[in-house]
Design an enzyme around this catalytic site. Structure first.
Site, PDB file in Angstrom:
ATOM      1  N   ASP A   1       2.018  -3.020  -4.201  1.00 55.72           N
ATOM      2  CA  ASP A   1       0.927  -3.853  -4.723  1.00 55.72           C
ATOM      3  C   ASP A   1      -0.260  -3.018  -5.189  1.00 55.72           C
ATOM      4  OD1 ASP A   1       0.393  -3.095  -2.113  1.00 55.72           O
ATOM      5  OD2 ASP A   1      -0.388  -5.040  -1.484  1.00 55.72           O
ATOM      6  N   ASN A   2      -0.515  -1.929  -4.453  1.00 53.75           N
ATOM      7  CA  ASN A   2      -1.642  -1.051  -4.808  1.00 53.75           C
ATOM      8  C   ASN A   2      -1.436   0.282  -4.114  1.00 53.75           C
ATOM      9  OD1 ASN A   2      -3.082  -3.438  -2.796  1.00 53.75           O
ATOM     10  ND2 ASN A   2      -2.990  -1.348  -2.023  1.00 53.75           N
TER      11      ASN A   2
ATOM     12  N   ASP B   1       0.827  -1.219   0.000  1.00 55.03           N
ATOM     13  CA  ASP B   1       0.000   0.000   0.000  1.00 55.03           C
ATOM     14  C   ASP B   1       0.859   1.267   0.000  1.00 55.03           C
ATOM     15  OD1 ASP B   1      -1.911  -1.970   0.421  1.00 55.03           O
ATOM     16  OD2 ASP B   1      -2.551  -1.244   2.377  1.00 55.03           O
TER      17      ASP B   1
ATOM     18  N   CYS C   1      -4.500  -6.328  -2.195  1.00 55.78           N
ATOM     19  CA  CYS C   1      -3.201  -6.988  -1.956  1.00 55.78           C
ATOM     20  C   CYS C   1      -3.029  -8.342  -2.648  1.00 55.78           C
ATOM     21  CB  CYS C   1      -2.972  -7.162  -0.455  1.00 55.78           C
ATOM     22  SG  CYS C   1      -2.833  -5.615   0.457  1.00 55.78           S
TER      23      CYS C   1
END
Lengths: 486, 486
Positions: A277-278, A44, A83
């Protein structure tokens, strides 16, 4: 399901080395000059909180140094903003609707990739690489995402904490790094993910007593940079300060990891990727496919050190990561060499400035976060225009538990007409079927052009192109899908 | 997730046998007098097409004979109306939102139960039973739904067909039946499921050249009995005739299976259950939780032959099947002895007419059929009133591919105002958040009372009771669920 990767062919990068090792006798991996691979996946971490990406408050000297030694991508995109699915995409080079990892892996959510997916560690292991992972895993099944070693496995007692202690992760990786033979290390922190939600200012894993051998870098809420998608309110500033602290802990881990690589004399011949991941775990980013959710940090340090300090404007996708790594490792997987935008494809040619057909489009596919958070979206992201198809638009958007119970959201989420960044709060919870944005004139995606008569033709063309992607990739959510049910 | 069954304790039914075998020495299973168990699961077989349930056209002499030797339940309910989830519920005694089998198992749908579920075959195997399955499986993972033998495994070439040939299935089971020691046979036909959809009158697996050693029983469309939930149109009659033919093939298999049990001298000491996973594969039944979708055939032939020919009005649930079978087998699983309506519980006391607290409520839980068919429903079914909570009611209902492409639906599905049985066609595709039916005065569920002011108090009470069930069973779709997402 259709399987793109059917079998594996290993090609050595340098034919000379192969010949030197004797005709018809495959060279030992270490004799081939093949680079080591380190993929660092932060949890994140948005582009909003990295020095190399322009933030002058957060301290990330090691990540910035990596950017100086490598290439910083300004238009790198995950294909999903959650995730487990994103990690499965990173490690398979395939969209979530194609690899089966439709949502989160843990507890009741229980998503897993299809059993016949080929993952990056397995492809590299089959090619003679030593492979190991440390830190956050969050994918399944093990048979697909099989690493030779889990370097954190002996630390069961503190396993939940290990991902919060990237310096310790780096130290635990050192033996693996130092051993003989080319290696692939998958280094995945839990930082800067939110901690368990509790309605107060989240600590993002920070602890009063700090972490072993790790400098504690703190920030003042008044100093943080509030990105455009967030409201400038005290709760947001307080949480951003905690997030920065967690980011600096990632950076300390990167610093230690690089130090070990250098000490082992392997830094130069290692391909290093730093990515997330994001997007950051604030409403409006993570779990959305708005730019803060999917436009992410990507720094690539090349083996041999080429293009040090460059920035790259070309669009690349997380589905491209596995083909690119395999390309540098000299591993060819049938079907992985593609120049179609709908598939993952190596951007080694871009990095090496040899042959590369630039991507004209990025596709994204999100379906679930938690199992009850059904909100399928498909995205066509072109150079200028971006189309989001909210397939279940009649449903209210369910928020992830960590976002819903954040101090940020609790401060503003019950005020539907309040501005959340440049949007009304309510627009995060109920969305139209189509969203079309002109990123050139509206980079913060605040003006939906889907109903603009002047955009009708473009909208229809982009819808058709998106559906073509769904059909080519066998998406069960395609309007044309003729599935199997029994 | 919470695990109800933690460990396994085996208790022998007859203490006398145990003592006879020697103090502190467990009796061999065959010495204990424990009954064999045969669970016959037909595929999409409604109560509408069984002689014993009142249909005077369809020929099911073997099933009818079984009913004459056992107990026919008139109010037996699956908890979900989709194949894989229902089979997982039958074999675990747990609701789908509790065992993790939220939807179909095959291909892209890819749902599986949690790894730590205890299944009926494993519980019986642990207690010394020989276990085998034959025919349709459709659950995962294998480690949970582990049978000692797959009696159809050697028939790979015709595996897809085996479930359509119940007589052959019975013959393949004979060796297993005849061997020594108590056994559990899970006998699951593919009949009378629809064949692959093609827009024409479906054959329900029927073939012009028939099946080995199986009488072909055909029906005329003008003779079939159109149940109340279906429209009386030619396409429906044509498909019902094919369905009946498929049902008669199931019956031939049951006849052969019973013949083998009798020839082996084991019929008397075998507990035999005949049931279906969900309602018939017509729109309005399968994949819905209306009565035709979840009120199903259940015939129980007791070991020893008690209560031959009785009918039973008490409500029982598919979550009760595993506890009941284990009760007859003398196997006690901690947590399985319950008298709470929210859980699965043995109805042996009901069958034996000893102590039994009748169920006041049946709960049901459906979430997916195919992966893109997200339509979570939760049901509280009391003696008289039934509440359906359509959690994603803003969404249109997606139809299963075999129903959507049925000749039945193609004949009427584009006429939203046409009557489909006693409902408008459109009501199958878009449903209100709550549906409340008075089954006593409205057995076909055509008058939704959820907005009737006179029913407000009952509605609120039933909603509260339903939510209590969701919370007790850890349902991620509960409004109170505080889940975990990362």
């Amino acid at each position: 399901m259709q399987r793109k990767f059917v079998s594996l062919i290993v090609g050595l990068v340098t034919c000379i080395c192969s010949v030197a090792a004797g005709a018809n006798v495959p060279a030992k991996p270490e004799a081939s000059g093949r680079p080591n691979v380190v993929v660092i996946v932060a949890d994140d971490h948005g582009t909003d909180a990295i020095g190399a990406y322009g933030n002058r408050i957060v301290r990330t000297p090691a990540i910035d140094a990596l950017a100086r030694d490598g290439v910083r991508f300004d238009r790198a995109f995950s294909t999903v903003s959650s995730c487990s699915p994103s990690r499965a995409t990173i490690l398979t080079g395939r969209q979530t609707h194609t690899n089966g990892m439709y949502g989160l892996q843990q507890v009741v959510h229980h998503f897993q990739s299809f059993d016949d997916e080929l993952s990056l560690p397995v492809a590299l292991e089959n090619a003679g690489y030593r492979t190991a992972r440390i830190g956050k895993y969050h994918v399944a099944p093990d048979s697909v995402f099989r690493f030779g070693k889990n370097l954190g496995a002996g630390k069961k007692a503190q396993r939940g904490e290990l991902g919060r202690s990237p310096v310790e992760m780096a130290d635990l990786s050192n033996g693996f790094i130092s051993a003989d033979g080319p290696f692939f290390l998958y280094f995945a922190t839990m930082d800067p993910h939110r901690s368990a939600p509790h309605g107060k200012v989240n600590r993002f894993g920070n602890r009063d007593d700090g972490f072993a051998d790790t400098p504690t870098v703190t920030y003042r809420p008044e100093d943080v940079v509030v990105p455009a998608f967030l409201p400038d309110i005290p709760a947001v500033r307080a949480e951003l300060a905690q997030y920065y602290q967690s980011v600096s802990r990632v950076d300390a881990g990167v610093a230690r990891l690089i130090a070990h690589l250098k000490a082992a004399g392997k830094y130069d011949n290692t391909l290093i990727l730093y990515l997330s991941d994001n997007g950051v775990a604030f409403p409006g980013a993570k779990t959305t496919l708005y730019e803060p959710g999917m436009r992410l940090p990507l720094i690539v340090k090349l083996p041999g050190g080429g293009r040090a300090g460059d920035t790259e404007k070309a669009m690349v996708s997380w589905v491209d990561l596995m083909p690119t790594v395999l390309d540098y490792a000299g591993v060819r997987v049938p079907g992985s060499v593609s120049d179609k935008d709908t598939e993952g494809r190596s951007f080694r040619g871009l990095l090496d400035m040899t042959a590369y057909k630039p991507r004209q489009a990025i596709y994204a596919s999100q379906t679930f976060h938690e199992i009850q958070m059904y909100y399928p979206m498909r995205v066509l992201h072109e150079q200028r225009y971006k189309l989001i198809w909210n397939i279940a638009s009649p449903l209210p958007v369910r928020q992830a538990v960590d976002l819903k119970n954040s101090a940020t959201w609790l401060a503003i989420g019950d005020k539907p007409n309040a501005r959340y960044g440049e949007r009304p709060v309510a627009s995060l919870l109920k969305r139209p079927e189509y969203e079309l944005y002109d990123l050139q004139n509206d980079p913060n995606e605040t003006r939906n052009l889907a109903k603009d008569p002047a955009m009708r033709k473009r909208l229809e063309e982009m819808k058709a192109k998106l559906v073509k992607f769904l059909d080519e990739t066998g998406d069960p959510w395609s309007p044309n899908w003729m599935g199997r049910g029994e």
